[in-house]
Design an enzyme around this catalytic site. Structure first.
Site, PDB file in Angstrom:
ATOM      1  N   SER A   1      36.342  39.520  20.393  1.00 12.23           N
ATOM      2  CA  SER A   1      36.299  40.921  20.050  1.00 12.23           C
ATOM      3  C   SER A   1      37.660  41.515  19.644  1.00 12.23           C
ATOM      4  O   SER A   1      37.700  42.610  19.085  1.00 12.23           O
ATOM      5  CB  SER A   1      35.754  41.711  21.240  1.00 12.23           C
ATOM      6  OG  SER A   1      36.614  41.605  22.345  1.00 12.23           O
TER       7      SER A   1
ATOM      8  N   SER B   1      37.809  36.378  23.671  1.00  9.14           N
ATOM      9  CA  SER B   1      38.168  37.429  22.715  1.00  9.14           C
ATOM     10  C   SER B   1      39.626  37.501  22.288  1.00  9.14           C
ATOM     11  O   SER B   1      39.952  38.237  21.365  1.00  9.14           O
ATOM     12  CB  SER B   1      37.763  38.790  23.266  1.00  9.14           C
ATOM     13  OG  SER B   1      36.401  38.989  23.046  1.00  9.14           O
TER      14      SER B   1
ATOM     15  N   LYS C   1      45.084  46.702  21.500  1.00  6.91           N
ATOM     16  CA  LYS C   1      43.616  46.764  21.370  1.00  6.91           C
ATOM     17  C   LYS C   1      43.107  48.087  21.929  1.00  6.91           C
ATOM     18  O   LYS C   1      43.630  48.578  22.939  1.00  6.91           O
ATOM     19  CB  LYS C   1      43.007  45.579  22.127  1.00  6.91           C
ATOM     20  CG  LYS C   1      41.517  45.389  21.918  1.00  6.91           C
ATOM     21  CD  LYS C   1      41.030  44.120  22.639  1.00  6.91           C
ATOM     22  CE  LYS C   1      39.546  43.897  22.460  1.00  6.91           C
ATOM     23  NZ  LYS C   1      39.070  42.667  23.134  1.00  6.91           N
TER      24      LYS C   1
HETATM   25  N1  GLN Z   1      32.237  36.858  22.494  1.00  3.25           N
HETATM   26  C1  GLN Z   1      32.087  37.049  23.900  1.00  3.25           C
HETATM   27  C2  GLN Z   1      31.134  38.168  24.171  1.00  3.25           C
HETATM   28  O1  GLN Z   1      30.573  38.650  23.245  1.00  3.25           O
HETATM   29  C3  GLN Z   1      33.424  37.290  24.526  1.00  3.25           C
HETATM   30  C4  GLN Z   1      33.892  38.671  24.382  1.00  3.25           C
HETATM   31  C5  GLN Z   1      35.208  38.914  25.056  1.00  3.25           C
HETATM   32  O2  GLN Z   1      35.919  37.987  25.424  1.00  3.25           O
HETATM   33  N2  GLN Z   1      35.505  40.178  25.267  1.00  3.25           N
HETATM   34  O3  GLN Z   1      30.937  38.574  25.267  1.00  3.25           O
END
Ligand code: GLN
Length: 484
Positions: free
Chosen positions: A153, A177, A78
């Site tokens: 994400s 994410s 990532k």
């Molecule tokens: N969807 C969540 C957010 O927008 C989690 C994101 C993540 O785990 N990085 O913060």
């Protein structure tokens, strides 16, 4: 042979027995990328030249008789994990040119095991989002249906694994994410216990929640990667000084008598019917394997979204203060220093990142701190206690990973609240610091994957993997591939 379709475990065996060379594997993986990447768009950067050099390195090792756990295995990382000398953007225009001068601990460990870096994967900007639509560069598509999001994400990592554009990937999970994109793309995603995997070199989003973990084609690969990336690291002050087990050691062991908690708050109105059915089928299947389902309650679940979006944004507003155009990344000149800051940040950050910086700054500001940030921390403790009480009665907690299968591109992007609510089943786990996995447990009528979440006690990743493996090996889901 289509080497790109294989799992890490399968490839490790073939490479180490000399049946296939790392070079052949990486050639085949890049051929696959050439075929499908135009549709999926999982990557921000492909590290082709580097990969061939790494393959040569791996072969030299094998030639001299050295066998590391991941020798020659192509892995995608990532783009918020720092890789020395390789562009690391966090999918943000503010870091469009950032080349880290150092290596993250997780990728150093992979390097020690002679992995091959395929490339850096797309994500929501600074990991803020649930669909990868917040990337500052492009949108990644779900390999199962190119009109759908891959989740987020870590959407690029999950899509790359599902599309066989790499053998495995790393993601990061602050509020779901790793697990939610794994569930949307029909692959396996493990968020380790907070402190289990070093975050040194992970670009910080919300430091009390962030964890790095593997996204893989099967449960055994998840265990294999954990064996490389987990462990105490003095470079990360939140790294836990606990022993690291062999995460593969419980795979294949009996799961009879395991008590699995089913939280009644996770079967809510408004949840997609097909998701509910698949999860209930999965619970029945676990029962047929000897598990004992127990109804439990996690009473503070309804506050989780609000709590998370206060804690995460507050920490983000502080962490993202460092992008000021002075030391690295984008700089837009202004008439004085303040003007330069403002121009740089206005141009460099996308809308969601700005929204979160404002929310977080507000909740931390004098006069509002007590009402918002501090309250959120208190509720966070209650959420954690819910789990502690539940784990007095059960060994694991089983839930859906997400309330729906992958949604359509564009469906939620203009409605941040709807997007935030889609994290309902994953964020409590981060607030409580617990480990959890998402594994495939079936498909919707439209052919979209559905994920089952298994939450464990702190540092019981090996137990989670044992349960997940038993489920996986007695169901067909992980063998299904999207047609691209
Ligand atoms: N969807 C969540 C957010 O927008 C989690 C994101 C993540 O785990 N990085 O913060």
């Amino acid at each position: 042979m289509e080497l790109h379709r294989l799992t890490a475990i399968e490839l490790v065996r073939m490479i180490q027995s000399g049946d296939v060379r790392p070079h052949e594997v990486i050639i085949d993986v890049f051929k696959r990328i050439q075929e499908v990447e135009g549709k999926v768009k999982a990557f921000i950067t492909l590290t082709v030249e580097k990969a061939y050099n790494m393959a040569r390195d791996a072969e030299n090792d094998l030639f001299s008789g050295k066998k590391n756990i991941l020798t020659g295995i192509p892995i995608a990382v990532k783009d918020n994990i720092c890789t020395k000398g390789i562009l690391t953007t966090c999918a943000s225009k503010i870091l469009y040119n950032f080349i880290p001068p150092y290596e993250s601990t997780v990728t150093s460990r992979l390097l020690n095991h002679k992995y091959i870096l395929v490339g850096k994967t797309n994500m929501d900007e600074f990991a803020m989002g649930s669909s990868t639509e917040n990337s500052g560069f492009h949108i990644t598509k779900n390999p199962w249906n190119l009109e759908r999001v891959p989740g987020g994400s870590s959407g690029g990592s999950a899509a790359a694994v599902a599309a066989d554009e790499c053998i495995a990937a790393l993601g990061s999970d602050t509020g779901g994410s790793i697990r939610q994109p794994a569930s949307f793309c029909g692959v396996v995603g493990l968020k380790p216990t907070y402190g289990r995997v070093s975050r040194f070199g992970l670009v910080a989003f919300a430091s009390s929640l962030d964890q790095i973990g593997p996204i893989t084609k099967c449960v055994a690969d998840s265990a294999l990667l954990m064996n490389v990336i987990a462990g105490y690291d003095p470079m990360d002050s939140t790294s836990a000084p606990v022993g690291t087990p062999d995460f593969t050691e419980n795979l294949g062991k009996d799961i009879k008598g395991f008590k699995i908690g089913i939280p009644k708050e996770y079967f809510i109105e408004g949840m997609d019917k097909e998701v509910e059915e698949r999860i209930k089928d999965a619970i029945k299947h676990l029962e047929s394997l000897g598990c004992i389902p127990v109804e439990i309650s996690l009473p503070h679940t309804e506050y989780a979204v609000a709590t998370y979006y206060l804690v995460a944004t507050s920490e983000a507003s502080s962490n993202l203060a460092r992008y000021d155009g002075v030391k690295y990344g984008l700089r837009v000149e202004g008439k004085d220093l303040l003007d330069m800051y403002m121009k740089t940040r206005s141009k460099g950050f996308g809308a969601e990142v700005k929204r979160r910086i404002m929310l977080g700054t507000y909740s931390l500001s004098a006069g509002y701190y007590e009402a918002y940030y501090k309250k959120a921390l208190q509720v966070r403790t209650l959420i954690k206690q819910d789990f502690e009480k539940a784990f007095e009665k059960v060994d694991f907690i089983v839930t859906p990973t997400a309330p729906t299968p992958a949604f359509k591109i564009g469906e939620k992007i203009d409605d941040p609240l709807q997007m935030y609510l889609s994290d309902i089943f994953t964020i409590s786990v981060n607030l409580a610091g617990l480990p959890a996995i998402s594994i495939p447990c079936g498909f919707s009528i439209d052919g979209l994957p559905i994920g089952l979440q298994i939450i464990g006690k702190p540092f019981d990743e090996a137990g989670i993997l044992q349960l997940a493996y038993a489920y996986e090996q007695s169901t067909p889901w992980h063998k299904m591939k999207p047609i691209l």
